[in-house]
Design an enzyme around this catalytic site. Structure first.
Site, short mmCIF file in Angstrom:
data_model
loop_
_atom_site.label_atom_id
_atom_site.label_comp_id
_atom_site.label_asym_id
_atom_site.label_seq_id
_atom_site.Cartn_x
_atom_site.Cartn_y
_atom_site.Cartn_z
N GLN A 69 0.58 -1.38 -0.18
CA GLN A 69 0.05 0.26 0.37
C GLN A 69 1.16 1.30 -0.36
OE1 GLN A 69 -3.64 2.78 3.07
NE2 GLN A 69 -3.07 0.63 3.21
N LYS A 127 16.26 -10.57 -10.14
CA LYS A 127 17.10 -11.27 -10.56
C LYS A 127 17.78 -11.94 -10.96
CE LYS A 127 16.16 -11.62 -5.32
NZ LYS A 127 15.01 -12.48 -4.29
N ASN A 148 9.29 0.09 -1.85
CA ASN A 148 9.00 -0.04 -0.41
C ASN A 148 9.55 -1.52 0.17
OD1 ASN A 148 6.30 -0.84 -1.71
ND2 ASN A 148 5.50 -0.45 0.32
N TYR A 190 4.35 -3.09 8.87
CA TYR A 190 3.29 -2.79 7.51
C TYR A 190 2.41 -1.63 8.77
CZ TYR A 190 3.22 -6.98 5.11
OH TYR A 190 3.61 -7.80 4.55
N ASP A 220 1.39 3.78 6.39
CA ASP A 220 0.87 3.67 4.82
C ASP A 220 1.08 4.25 3.91
OD1 ASP A 220 1.42 0.75 5.26
OD2 ASP A 220 -0.02 -0.36 5.05
N GLY A 299 -7.74 20.49 19.11
CA GLY A 299 -7.68 21.94 18.79
C GLY A 299 -7.91 22.39 20.12
N GLY A 300 -7.92 23.92 19.89
CA GLY A 300 -7.64 24.42 21.42
C GLY A 300 -9.73 24.79 21.49
N GLN A 301 -10.12 24.39 20.36
CA GLN A 301 -11.65 24.59 21.08
C GLN A 301 -12.16 23.49 20.69
OE1 GLN A 301 -12.59 27.04 19.60
NE2 GLN A 301 -11.64 28.58 18.75
#
Ligand code: COA
Length: 478
Positions: A69, A127, A148, A190, A220, A299-301
């Site tokens: 992924q 290979k 990856n 993973y 991912d 957050g601040g709210q």
């Protein structure tokens, strides 16, 4: 004897000569300066209609060695933006996700198809000596190699940075790994491992429960997004330096970047309790590390998830409700508590912090009388920020997401039509190129012949060598 007048005349003549020489010099220099400047100057603004001047990454060719992924998320995004992405897969097997979580017998899974749209597929045994030769040609023909694999796998194929850089000094080599250099650098990773190692799991969930992983694939897909940004930046730098570079995104780093507000809170803890966490209002002491905050707003709210009409039978009949300070008066009126506007216990944000539980319980009494969409409609009329909890079914059917190309239906030769997520990044002059995923090896011949310019005879030789076929076929070829 030189009179003062003569001296003045001589001086002004010299000055005139000097400025004439300067003008001449400038004139002489002009073409010399102008020519290269013009050559390097950005092109004039296109006169083509918006969206018809090609795509943002037209001309960029990606050698895509990604699987599962994280890597495929990155290369799919680049493909949506116009890059020619050539996915190299193992003959006969391909990306393991082709048959993981399969829902249609004999067809590529949605796991694969939704992460590999708009790409080409070529099968090469990396290979096999002949396969290596083909790969070297691909390295020469491409701008970016994205991979990856588990740590060391690319090197074991012989595709070390030194080799790639020698074959194509302009090549950018972009990698996702689980961890950056350090004690865990050799580990396979993973999604959920990254969520745990990057600080997301320890800060997600309820205080009295275990750590939780989130459904959004921040390890991912999140790291794939980071990698895409790194690649585009490296392409931009290459315009100046002429050389490629390595781009590394560790999943742990990517998750931590997305969880940075929790590292913020870790440091704030050193200066006292976190007043916006509901545990503060509940009088529960804080420990040494950022705690899990349930559905508290990051957050601040202050905010929380509240039940809506139908919650007893519909698991998604909820709304996220934010008590943003500037609209506190409107909230009080809506929920039938106008007296809270002037009550010193509720009138100001600091006064409300220790009472958040009671406040949200009271708001919930109101939201439970409305559907989540009614809450949304009413609250938006007062600029109160709320978010209905949308199910995947609702998102799949949402017309506005279809209209913007965020959810796209594509057709597939073996599985039929399926939904995928288009490009969430909207470029006004580069419409997203969202096409179905390729079948395994669908473009092998095309890439060998057209891009790599192998002759028919050479292609037959490569095929006969077994470099492009599955192990059982190799036996026949030998
Ligand atoms: N031809 C021949 N061999 C090929 C090949 C090809 N075209 N493509 C892959 N292979 C081989 C590799 O060379 C490797 O062989 P080796 O170990 O003998 O050198 C082998 O296939 C498997 O590769 P690997 O990456 O180790 O797969 P895995 O299934 O063992 O591990 C992961 C999967 C995801 C755990 C691992 O790749 C990983 O940690 N990746 C980095 C982090 C990451 O992206 N994780 C998120 C995945 S969504």
């Amino acid at each position: 004897m030189v009179t003062r007048k003569k001296a003045k005349r001589a001086k002004s003549k010299a000055a005139a000569n000097k400025s004439a020489r300067k003008v001449a010099r400038l004139n002489m220099k002009k073409p010399a300066i102008k020519t290269p400047a013009r050559r390097n100057a950005p092109p004039r603004p296109s006169s083509k209609p918006w969206g018809e001047a090609g795509r943002a990454l037209d001309g960029v060719r990606i050698l895509d060695f990604t699987h599962v992924q994280s890597g495929p998320t990155c290369t799919q995004l680049l493909a949506y933006m116009g890059a020619d992405v050539i996915k190299v897969e193992r003959p006969g097997i391909g990306d393991v996700t082709r048959d993981q979580l399969r829902d249609v017998k004999g067809a590529d899974s949605l796991y694969f198809t939704m992460l590999n749209g708009s790409k080409r597929s070529i099968t090469i045994d990396s290979k096999h000596p002949k396969g290596r030769e083909v790969l070297d040609r691909l390295v020469k023909a491409c701008d970016v190699l994205v991979e990856n694999f588990a740590p060391g796998a690319l090197d074991r194929m012989g595709l070390t940075w030194e080799h790639i850089h020698k074959v194509n000094p302009r090549m950018i080599v972009a990698s996702v790994k689980g961890f950056g250099p350090g004690p865990y650098e050799d580990c396979k990773v993973y999604e959920n491992v990254a969520q745990c190692a990057g600080g997301s799991a320890s800060t997600t969930g309820f205080r009295d429960g275990p750590p939780l992983v989130t459904g959004a694939q921040i390890g991912d897909s999140g790291t794939g997004l980071h990698l895409a940004l790194g690649i585009v930046a490296a392409l931009y730098q290459r315009n100046r330096t002429g050389r490629g570079q390595k781009v590394l995104c560790a999943m742990q780093d990517g998750v931590l970047n997305l969880a940075r507000v929790k590292l913020r809170d870790q440091q704030r803890l050193g200066h006292g309790p976190l007043a916006e966490y509901s545990q503060y209002g509940e009088g529960v002491p804080f420990g040494r590390a950022t705690p899990r905050a349930g559905n508290d707003s990051g957050g601040g709210q202050p905010g929380w998830i509240l039940k809506c009409k139908g919650w007893e039978s519909d698991p998604d009949a909820y709304v996220y409700f934010i008590t943003q300070a500037p609209v506190w008066g409107a909230i009080c009126d809506l929920i039938g508590k106008p007296e809270w506007k002037s009550d010193p216990d509720y009138a100001t944000p600091p006064a409300r912090l220790p009472r958040l539980r009671k406040i949200f319980d009271t708001i919930e009494q109101w939201t439970m009388t409305k559907t989540k969409f009614e809450v949304m409609d009413i609250c938006n009329g007062y600029d109160i920020p709320v978010g209905p909890i949308l199910s995947m079914q609702e998102l799949a059917e949402e017309p506005s997401l279809r209209a913007t190309g965020t959810v796209v239906e594509v057709d597939h030769p073996t599985r039929g039509p399926y939904l995928t997520v288009g490009n969430p990044i909207k470029l006004s002059d580069s419409p997203a190129d969202v096409r179905r995923s390729p079948l395994l090896g669908e473009h092998t011949d095309e890439v060998l012949r057209v891009l790599l310019r192998y002759s028919d005879k050479e292609i037959s030789e490569i095929k006969a060598s077994g470099a492009l076929s599955a192990p059982e076929k190799k036996a026949e070829a030998a």
